[in-house]
Each structure stands twice: as C-alpha cells, then as structure tokens.
Design a protein around this motif. Structure first.
Motif, PDB file in Angstrom:
ATOM      1  N   LYS A   1       0.853  -1.177   0.000  1.00 57.04           N
ATOM      2  CA  LYS A   1       0.000   0.000   0.000  1.00 57.04           C
ATOM      3  C   LYS A   1       0.893   1.234   0.000  1.00 57.04           C
ATOM      4  CE  LYS A   1      -3.639  -2.172   2.822  1.00 57.04           C
ATOM      5  NZ  LYS A   1      -3.304  -3.542   2.635  1.00 57.04           N
ATOM      6  N   PHE A   2       0.572   2.206  -0.815  1.00 55.04           N
ATOM      7  CA  PHE A   2       1.314   3.461  -0.780  1.00 55.04           C
ATOM      8  C   PHE A   2       0.939   4.253   0.468  1.00 55.04           C
ATOM      9  CE2 PHE A   2       1.513   3.372  -5.625  1.00 55.04           C
ATOM     10  CZ  PHE A   2       2.800   2.893  -5.625  1.00 55.04           C
ATOM     11  N   ILE A   3      -0.367   4.500   0.639  1.00 50.21           N
ATOM     12  CA  ILE A   3      -0.870   5.237   1.800  1.00 50.21           C
ATOM     13  C   ILE A   3      -1.954   4.390   2.440  1.00 50.21           C
ATOM     14  CG2 ILE A   3      -2.042   7.320   2.607  1.00 50.21           C
ATOM     15  CD1 ILE A   3      -0.770   8.769   0.173  1.00 50.21           C
ATOM     16  N   TYR A   4      -1.798   4.134   3.744  1.00 52.19           N
ATOM     17  CA  TYR A   4      -2.710   3.241   4.463  1.00 52.19           C
ATOM     18  C   TYR A   4      -3.194   3.965   5.710  1.00 52.19           C
ATOM     19  CZ  TYR A   4      -4.186  -1.258   6.576  1.00 52.19           C
ATOM     20  OH  TYR A   4      -4.875  -2.292   7.137  1.00 52.19           O
ATOM     21  N   ILE A   5      -4.452   4.382   5.701  1.00 56.51           N
ATOM     22  CA  ILE A   5      -5.061   5.023   6.865  1.00 56.51           C
ATOM     23  C   ILE A   5      -5.967   3.973   7.488  1.00 56.51           C
ATOM     24  CG2 ILE A   5      -6.495   6.928   7.683  1.00 56.51           C
ATOM     25  CD1 ILE A   5      -5.485   8.542   5.273  1.00 56.51           C
ATOM     26  N   ARG A   6      -5.520   3.402   8.599  1.00 54.44           N
ATOM     27  CA  ARG A   6      -6.095   2.165   9.126  1.00 54.44           C
ATOM     28  C   ARG A   6      -7.436   2.295   9.830  1.00 54.44           C
ATOM     29  NH1 ARG A   6      -2.296  -2.286   9.894  1.00 54.44           N
ATOM     30  NH2 ARG A   6      -3.847  -3.025  11.350  1.00 54.44           N
ATOM     31  N   ASN A   7      -7.657   3.355  10.596  1.00 53.35           N
ATOM     32  CA  ASN A   7      -8.837   3.406  11.461  1.00 53.35           C
ATOM     33  C   ASN A   7      -9.785   4.528  11.083  1.00 53.35           C
ATOM     34  OD1 ASN A   7      -8.319   1.259  13.365  1.00 53.35           O
ATOM     35  ND2 ASN A   7      -6.545   2.461  13.959  1.00 53.35           N
ATOM     36  N   PRO A   8     -11.090   4.307  11.291  1.00 56.09           N
ATOM     37  CA  PRO A   8     -12.089   5.309  10.931  1.00 56.09           C
ATOM     38  C   PRO A   8     -11.890   6.656  11.628  1.00 56.09           C
ATOM     39  CG  PRO A   8     -13.146   3.234  11.467  1.00 56.09           C
ATOM     40  CD  PRO A   8     -11.701   3.092  11.811  1.00 56.09           C
ATOM     41  N   GLY A   9     -11.254   6.680  12.778  1.00 56.34           N
ATOM     42  CA  GLY A   9     -11.075   7.927  13.505  1.00 56.34           C
ATOM     43  C   GLY A   9      -9.918   8.780  13.010  1.00 56.34           C
ATOM     44  N   ASN A  10      -9.112   8.278  12.091  1.00 57.02           N
ATOM     45  CA  ASN A  10      -7.966   9.045  11.575  1.00 57.02           C
ATOM     46  C   ASN A  10      -8.461   9.964  10.468  1.00 57.02           C
ATOM     47  OD1 ASN A  10      -6.138   6.003  11.902  1.00 57.02           O
ATOM     48  ND2 ASN A  10      -6.259   7.630  13.376  1.00 57.02           N
ATOM     49  N   ASN A  11      -8.337  11.278  10.685  1.00 55.51           N
ATOM     50  CA  ASN A  11      -8.995  12.211   9.771  1.00 55.51           C
ATOM     51  C   ASN A  11      -8.175  13.462   9.498  1.00 55.51           C
ATOM     52  OD1 ASN A  11      -9.919  14.505  11.727  1.00 55.51           O
ATOM     53  ND2 ASN A  11     -10.466  12.602  12.758  1.00 55.51           N
TER      54      ASN A  11
ATOM     55  N   VAL B   1      -8.058   3.599   2.674  1.00 57.29           N
ATOM     56  CA  VAL B   1      -8.460   4.643   3.604  1.00 57.29           C
ATOM     57  C   VAL B   1      -9.693   4.231   4.395  1.00 57.29           C
ATOM     58  CG1 VAL B   1      -9.160   7.065   3.802  1.00 57.29           C
ATOM     59  CG2 VAL B   1      -7.528   6.384   2.033  1.00 57.29           C
ATOM     60  N   ALA B   2      -9.549   4.192   5.736  1.00 57.32           N
ATOM     61  CA  ALA B   2     -10.680   3.932   6.611  1.00 57.32           C
ATOM     62  C   ALA B   2     -11.126   5.201   7.327  1.00 57.32           C
ATOM     63  CB  ALA B   2     -10.323   2.859   7.648  1.00 57.32           C
ATOM     64  N   GLY B   3     -10.386   6.280   7.211  1.00 54.68           N
ATOM     65  CA  GLY B   3     -10.697   7.512   7.924  1.00 54.68           C
ATOM     66  C   GLY B   3     -11.656   8.408   7.169  1.00 54.68           C
ATOM     67  N   TYR B   4     -11.794   9.636   7.642  1.00 52.12           N
ATOM     68  CA  TYR B   4     -12.706  10.579   7.010  1.00 52.12           C
ATOM     69  C   TYR B   4     -12.062  11.959   6.878  1.00 52.12           C
ATOM     70  CZ  TYR B   4     -13.689  12.116  11.804  1.00 52.12           C
ATOM     71  OH  TYR B   4     -13.569  12.573  13.085  1.00 52.12           O
TER      72      TYR B   4
ATOM     73  N   GLU C   1      -9.029   2.198  -2.346  1.00 53.12           N
ATOM     74  CA  GLU C   1     -10.180   1.720  -1.591  1.00 53.12           C
ATOM     75  C   GLU C   1     -10.500   2.659  -0.438  1.00 53.12           C
ATOM     76  OE1 GLU C   1     -11.844  -1.999   1.081  1.00 53.12           O
ATOM     77  OE2 GLU C   1      -9.944  -2.215   0.056  1.00 53.12           O
ATOM     78  N   PHE C   2     -11.733   3.111  -0.418  1.00 53.15           N
ATOM     79  CA  PHE C   2     -12.276   3.811   0.738  1.00 53.15           C
ATOM     80  C   PHE C   2     -13.201   2.807   1.397  1.00 53.15           C
ATOM     81  CE2 PHE C   2     -11.173   7.249  -2.191  1.00 53.15           C
ATOM     82  CZ  PHE C   2     -10.394   8.029  -1.359  1.00 53.15           C
ATOM     83  N   THR C   3     -12.884   2.399   2.626  1.00 55.00           N
ATOM     84  CA  THR C   3     -13.641   1.341   3.284  1.00 55.00           C
ATOM     85  C   THR C   3     -15.048   1.814   3.653  1.00 55.00           C
ATOM     86  OG1 THR C   3     -12.981   1.925   5.519  1.00 55.00           O
ATOM     87  CG2 THR C   3     -11.488   0.482   4.268  1.00 55.00           C
ATOM     88  N   ALA C   4     -15.868   0.882   4.114  1.00 55.58           N
ATOM     89  CA  ALA C   4     -17.244   1.203   4.506  1.00 55.58           C
ATOM     90  C   ALA C   4     -17.277   2.222   5.642  1.00 55.58           C
ATOM     91  CB  ALA C   4     -17.971  -0.078   4.916  1.00 55.58           C
ATOM     92  N   ASN C   5     -16.213   2.306   6.428  1.00 60.51           N
ATOM     93  CA  ASN C   5     -16.176   3.243   7.550  1.00 60.51           C
ATOM     94  C   ASN C   5     -15.610   4.604   7.183  1.00 60.51           C
ATOM     95  OD1 ASN C   5     -17.178   1.384   9.443  1.00 60.51           O
ATOM     96  ND2 ASN C   5     -15.176   0.442   9.588  1.00 60.51           N
TER      97      ASN C   5
ATOM     98  N   TRP D   1     -15.602   8.289   5.039  1.00 58.17           N
ATOM     99  CA  TRP D   1     -16.571   9.201   4.438  1.00 58.17           C
ATOM    100  C   TRP D   1     -15.949  10.569   4.261  1.00 58.17           C
ATOM    101  CZ3 TRP D   1     -17.947  13.234   7.750  1.00 58.17           C
ATOM    102  CH2 TRP D   1     -17.710  13.018   9.109  1.00 58.17           C
ATOM    103  N   ALA D   2     -16.476  11.342   3.328  1.00 64.94           N
ATOM    104  CA  ALA D   2     -16.078  12.727   3.062  1.00 64.94           C
ATOM    105  C   ALA D   2     -14.594  12.868   2.744  1.00 64.94           C
ATOM    106  CB  ALA D   2     -16.477  13.639   4.221  1.00 64.94           C
ATOM    107  N   ASN D   3     -13.984  11.858   2.142  1.00 68.09           N
ATOM    108  CA  ASN D   3     -12.614  11.967   1.658  1.00 68.09           C
ATOM    109  C   ASN D   3     -12.651  12.581   0.267  1.00 68.09           C
ATOM    110  OD1 ASN D   3     -10.940  10.519   3.746  1.00 68.09           O
ATOM    111  ND2 ASN D   3     -12.514   8.988   3.321  1.00 68.09           N
ATOM    112  N   VAL D   4     -11.632  13.342  -0.099  1.00 63.74           N
ATOM    113  CA  VAL D   4     -11.598  14.002  -1.397  1.00 63.74           C
ATOM    114  C   VAL D   4     -10.381  13.508  -2.158  1.00 63.74           C
ATOM    115  CG1 VAL D   4     -11.371  16.203  -2.580  1.00 63.74           C
ATOM    116  CG2 VAL D   4     -12.766  16.052  -0.502  1.00 63.74           C
ATOM    117  N   LEU D   5     -10.640  13.065  -3.383  1.00 60.91           N
ATOM    118  CA  LEU D   5      -9.574  12.579  -4.247  1.00 60.91           C
ATOM    119  C   LEU D   5      -9.645  13.340  -5.549  1.00 60.91           C
ATOM    120  CD1 LEU D   5      -7.356  10.471  -4.885  1.00 60.91           C
ATOM    121  CD2 LEU D   5      -9.180   8.986  -5.700  1.00 60.91           C
TER     122      LEU D   5
END
Length: 187
Positions: free
Chosen positions: A125-135, A155-158, A177-181, A183-187
């Motif tokens: 993975k190039f960038i791995y944001i593991r948890n939904p609370g990482n924003n 990405v699991a964060g928002y 991949e933006f996981t089910a958890n 939201w509101a990420n901008v690419l």
C-alpha cells in the motif's frame, strides 16, 4: 532480500520493522527524509494520546510494504482501560475511554514508490489510513509510483484530502479503496 536480481519481502513482513516511527509526536517538521526497505516506511501512531499536525516535505518512502501508514490504538469510539500497573483510579491524562488519534498531518510533495524488481507485491500500500477515527490528513502533489502496487490508497478515515497527486502505473488489481467506515474523503 534480493538474490540474482529478484527482490521480495520475507514471508512475515513483521521481520522488516518500521523505518520512521512517530508515536504521539505533534507539530513537528520533517523535510527531505528517505526511508527504504521496511514493512512500514513512515508510521504515524496515536497510542492512547494524539499524533497530530506534523508536516512532511519532499519525503521519500521507497520499497516499503506500506509506504505511509497512519494508525491509532483502538481507533475511534473505543473503550479501553488504563494500563494494569496504574492505580485503580486513572490519572486525568488517561481516562478509561481515551483512545489514540492520528490526525491533521500534511504531506507536501515527495514520493512513495515500489521497485518493479520485487516479485511479491501482496499487501503493498502506498498510503494506508487504518482506522475510521484518523482524519483530516492532507496529501498534496505526491508521486505514488509503481507498475505493481496492489493498493495505492487504503483509507478507513474521514475528511482526508488527496490533491494533485500523480498515480503512475496501470496494472489490473491496483486500486484505491475507501472502506465502509470512511466518508467525506476528497480525491
């Protein structure tokens, strides 16, 4: 390890460790740093406390299983107790429901790449944001490059922001991949 021009990670990526670990580090600047050949190249971790508002410029994370990994112990909405060696009444800086957080980092330019000479790219993975609370992490003008990365962004964060990045390489199975958890990420 590399033999006869063919490189691959060992069966257990844990053996490779971490290149740069920032645990509970806040408001620091990191410029022109190169990290290469680890399971986690750059690992930002909020461990019961916060890891926030760090600035990275022209960082190079090369040939790491996870180029940049952002994590927090227990993630958002967790419930944890104080360490067993602490008295029954937790000190004010560690209430029983406090969790780590890892937010508001700024990556300006730089590169994460994987060398095509490696023969095993599973779980890269190039960038791995593991948890939904990482924003609210920002990745601006980075070069994410490989013709073999399994997942460029996971990405699991928002409210994370990815602007003007170069995604080089076009191999089937390489994705974002933006996981089910998330939201509101901008690419």
């Amino acid at each position: 390890s590399c033999e006869a021009g063919t490189c691959r990670w060992p069966a257990s990526s844990v053996l490779l460790g971490t290149g740069l670990l920032l645990s509970n580090i806040n408001s620091s600047r990191f410029i022109d740093i190169t990290v290469a050949g680890f399971a986690r190249g750059v690992y930002l971790l909020g461990d019961r406390h916060g890891c926030h508002t760090n600035y990275f410029e022209a960082i190079q994370s090369n040939n790491n299983l996870h180029g940049i990994e952002i994590d927090s112990i227990d993630g958002a909405g967790c419930s944890q107790t104080c360490p067993p060696d602490w008295p029954p009444n937790c000190p004010p800086n560690c209430p029983p429901t406090q969790c780590g957080s890892c937010n508001e980092h700024f990556f300006n330019g730089g590169q994460v790449y994987l060398n095509e000479g490696f023969s095993d790219f599973s779980d890269t993975k190039f960038i791995y944001i593991r948890n939904p609370g990482n924003n609210n992490n920002r990745f601006i003008g980075m070069n994410l490059e490989s013709a073999a990365a399994q997942r460029r962004l996971d990405v699991a964060g928002y409210r994370n922001l990815f602007i003007g990045n170069r995604y080089e390489g076009d191999v089937p199975g390489t994705d974002i991949e933006f996981t089910a958890n998330s939201w509101a990420n901008v690419l």
